[in-house]
Design a protein around this motif. Sequence first.
Motif, PDB file in Angstrom:
ATOM      1  N   MET A   1       0.838  -1.192   0.000  1.00  0.00           N
ATOM      2  CA  MET A   1       0.000   0.000   0.000  1.00  0.00           C
ATOM      3  C   MET A   1       0.873   1.243   0.000  1.00  0.00           C
ATOM      4  SD  MET A   1      -2.999   1.042   2.687  1.00  0.00           S
ATOM      5  CE  MET A   1      -3.915   2.574   2.514  1.00  0.00           C
ATOM      6  N   GLY A   2       0.634   2.172  -0.917  1.00  0.00           N
ATOM      7  CA  GLY A   2       1.455   3.360  -1.040  1.00  0.00           C
ATOM      8  C   GLY A   2       0.880   4.540  -0.283  1.00  0.00           C
ATOM      9  N   PHE A   3       1.512   5.695  -0.475  1.00  0.00           N
ATOM     10  CA  PHE A   3       0.990   6.930   0.081  1.00  0.00           C
ATOM     11  C   PHE A   3      -0.309   7.280  -0.631  1.00  0.00           C
ATOM     12  CE2 PHE A   3       5.710   7.792   0.599  1.00  0.00           C
ATOM     13  CZ  PHE A   3       5.711   7.560   1.960  1.00  0.00           C
ATOM     14  N   LYS A   4      -1.276   7.815   0.091  1.00  0.00           N
ATOM     15  CA  LYS A   4      -2.559   8.184  -0.500  1.00  0.00           C
ATOM     16  C   LYS A   4      -2.794   9.688  -0.529  1.00  0.00           C
ATOM     17  CE  LYS A   4      -3.738   4.159  -1.702  1.00  0.00           C
ATOM     18  NZ  LYS A   4      -3.667   3.855  -3.157  1.00  0.00           N
ATOM     19  N   THR A   5      -2.149  10.433   0.371  1.00  0.00           N
ATOM     20  CA  THR A   5      -2.246  11.888   0.360  1.00  0.00           C
ATOM     21  C   THR A   5      -0.852  12.468   0.503  1.00  0.00           C
ATOM     22  OG1 THR A   5      -4.443  11.837   1.386  1.00  0.00           O
ATOM     23  CG2 THR A   5      -3.266  13.930   1.427  1.00  0.00           C
ATOM     24  N   ILE A   6      -0.424  13.218  -0.502  1.00  0.00           N
ATOM     25  CA  ILE A   6       0.877  13.861  -0.498  1.00  0.00           C
ATOM     26  C   ILE A   6       0.656  15.365  -0.419  1.00  0.00           C
ATOM     27  CG2 ILE A   6       2.979  14.313  -1.834  1.00  0.00           C
ATOM     28  CD1 ILE A   6       2.588  11.483  -3.048  1.00  0.00           C
ATOM     29  N   GLN A   7       1.243  15.991   0.566  1.00  0.00           N
ATOM     30  CA  GLN A   7       1.080  17.434   0.751  1.00  0.00           C
ATOM     31  C   GLN A   7       2.346  18.156   0.295  1.00  0.00           C
ATOM     32  OE1 GLN A   7      -0.770  19.005   4.408  1.00  0.00           O
ATOM     33  NE2 GLN A   7       1.068  20.243   4.703  1.00  0.00           N
ATOM     34  N   VAL A   8       2.177  19.192  -0.499  1.00  0.00           N
ATOM     35  CA  VAL A   8       3.317  19.961  -0.972  1.00  0.00           C
ATOM     36  C   VAL A   8       3.159  21.420  -0.564  1.00  0.00           C
ATOM     37  CG1 VAL A   8       2.266  20.354  -3.250  1.00  0.00           C
ATOM     38  CG2 VAL A   8       4.745  20.561  -2.979  1.00  0.00           C
ATOM     39  N   HIS A   9       4.248  22.006  -0.119  1.00  0.00           N
ATOM     40  CA  HIS A   9       4.266  23.428   0.219  1.00  0.00           C
ATOM     41  C   HIS A   9       4.326  24.231  -1.073  1.00  0.00           C
ATOM     42  CE1 HIS A   9       6.818  27.067   1.608  1.00  0.00           C
ATOM     43  NE2 HIS A   9       5.532  27.337   1.756  1.00  0.00           N
ATOM     44  N   VAL A  10       3.340  25.095  -1.283  1.00  0.00           N
ATOM     45  CA  VAL A  10       3.291  25.945  -2.468  1.00  0.00           C
ATOM     46  C   VAL A  10       3.481  27.388  -2.000  1.00  0.00           C
ATOM     47  CG1 VAL A  10       1.982  26.568  -4.524  1.00  0.00           C
ATOM     48  CG2 VAL A  10       1.618  24.337  -3.453  1.00  0.00           C
ATOM     49  N   GLY A  11       4.372  28.112  -2.649  1.00  0.00           N
ATOM     50  CA  GLY A  11       4.629  29.471  -2.183  1.00  0.00           C
ATOM     51  C   GLY A  11       5.109  30.373  -3.293  1.00  0.00           C
ATOM     52  N   GLY A  12       5.606  31.526  -2.904  1.00  0.00           N
ATOM     53  CA  GLY A  12       6.127  32.477  -3.862  1.00  0.00           C
ATOM     54  C   GLY A  12       7.623  32.356  -4.059  1.00  0.00           C
ATOM     55  N   ASP A  13       8.253  31.351  -3.490  1.00  0.00           N
ATOM     56  CA  ASP A  13       9.699  31.169  -3.609  1.00  0.00           C
ATOM     57  C   ASP A  13      10.060  30.624  -4.987  1.00  0.00           C
ATOM     58  OD1 ASP A  13       8.334  28.755  -2.294  1.00  0.00           O
ATOM     59  OD2 ASP A  13      10.218  27.884  -3.007  1.00  0.00           O
ATOM     60  N   PRO A  14      11.298  30.803  -5.434  1.00  0.00           N
ATOM     61  CA  PRO A  14      11.693  30.374  -6.777  1.00  0.00           C
ATOM     62  C   PRO A  14      11.592  28.876  -7.013  1.00  0.00           C
ATOM     63  CG  PRO A  14      13.313  31.891  -5.843  1.00  0.00           C
ATOM     64  CD  PRO A  14      12.375  31.538  -4.738  1.00  0.00           C
ATOM     65  N   ASP A  15      11.599  28.072  -5.947  1.00  0.00           N
ATOM     66  CA  ASP A  15      11.560  26.616  -6.104  1.00  0.00           C
ATOM     67  C   ASP A  15      10.147  26.048  -6.102  1.00  0.00           C
ATOM     68  OD1 ASP A  15      14.409  25.997  -6.173  1.00  0.00           O
ATOM     69  OD2 ASP A  15      14.440  26.678  -4.097  1.00  0.00           O
ATOM     70  N   SER A  16       9.143  26.885  -5.944  1.00  0.00           N
ATOM     71  CA  SER A  16       7.782  26.379  -5.771  1.00  0.00           C
ATOM     72  C   SER A  16       7.321  25.541  -6.957  1.00  0.00           C
ATOM     73  CB  SER A  16       6.810  27.538  -5.535  1.00  0.00           C
ATOM     74  OG  SER A  16       5.501  27.052  -5.322  1.00  0.00           O
ATOM     75  N   ASP A  17       7.494  26.036  -8.178  1.00  0.00           N
ATOM     76  CA  ASP A  17       6.991  25.310  -9.340  1.00  0.00           C
ATOM     77  C   ASP A  17       7.715  23.983  -9.544  1.00  0.00           C
ATOM     78  OD1 ASP A  17       5.158  27.291  -9.804  1.00  0.00           O
ATOM     79  OD2 ASP A  17       6.260  28.236 -11.448  1.00  0.00           O
ATOM     80  N   THR A  18       9.031  23.952  -9.347  1.00  0.00           N
ATOM     81  CA  THR A  18       9.753  22.688  -9.502  1.00  0.00           C
ATOM     82  C   THR A  18       9.398  21.721  -8.377  1.00  0.00           C
ATOM     83  OG1 THR A  18      11.680  23.636  -8.356  1.00  0.00           O
ATOM     84  CG2 THR A  18      11.670  23.720 -10.760  1.00  0.00           C
TER      85      THR A  18
END
Length: 270
Positions: A1-18
């Motif tokens: 059984m794998g992960f079912k909910t993955i949370q990602v930090h989204v922000g205004g920093d240059p790395d957000s989109d990658t």
Amino acid sequence: MGFKTIQVHVGGDPDSDTRVAAAADFARRQDARLRGVYTVMPMDLAGVPLGASVSDARKVAAEAAAPVEARFRAAAEAAGIRHDWIADVGDAAEHLSVHARYADVVVLSQEKPEHFWNDFRVSLPDHLPFAAGCPVLVLPRGRATTIDAGEIVVAWKSSREAAAAVRGALPLLREARRVTVVTAGPRDETEIQGAGISRFLSEHGIGVELRTPVAPEEDAGRALLDEVRQVGDDGRVRVVDFGLARAAPDAEVLEPGALEHLSLLASVVS
């Protein structure tokens, strides 16, 4: 059984989109839902005067978040994954910690230590492993990255917290091509600890290479880090740390961390 909910930090920093792109690809491989959490402090919002009400700050934040949300949803839809979006005004560490309690894993990026506001904020990579209640993946800043569990090193110390961290990361460990467990300390202790965690992982179908450098208790952390450095391809460790080490800023070498840092802090290099 794998992960079912993955949370990602989204922000205004240059790395957000990658970071979002890496998390979306990871969610696709795990057949998981991707949750984007965007938070912004009023002081970071242009057009919010000092002393403005929270409702006024949220209106400005919603306008600032709109293009970020659009890019997040576009990345999720391109990956063909389920996704949802949460945005609010306030402290990122607090909001990410609360929502992480309903996630299987959190994806962050390293922070720039020279950023002015870092003197007034909690470091997310330092704070979230203790507050999230789930594994935390910390991606290297300043480069396109994929969450590749090709080679994982488990820096192991026998404790309740470390055992919980390993259990929480089982889906990632199953995905790895190679898992190495490193535990350091007096000879009798390393033999007992190493055998126990290796047997536990083998019952989950995870083959393990065990390394048990012998060292006095006071030198265990350094001995462990020296051993870990020898494991990675060309000195690069893809995923590291269930309690005894912390990734250095370039995510290619390791520096000593607190021996009681017992939550999962994983740095992924690809």
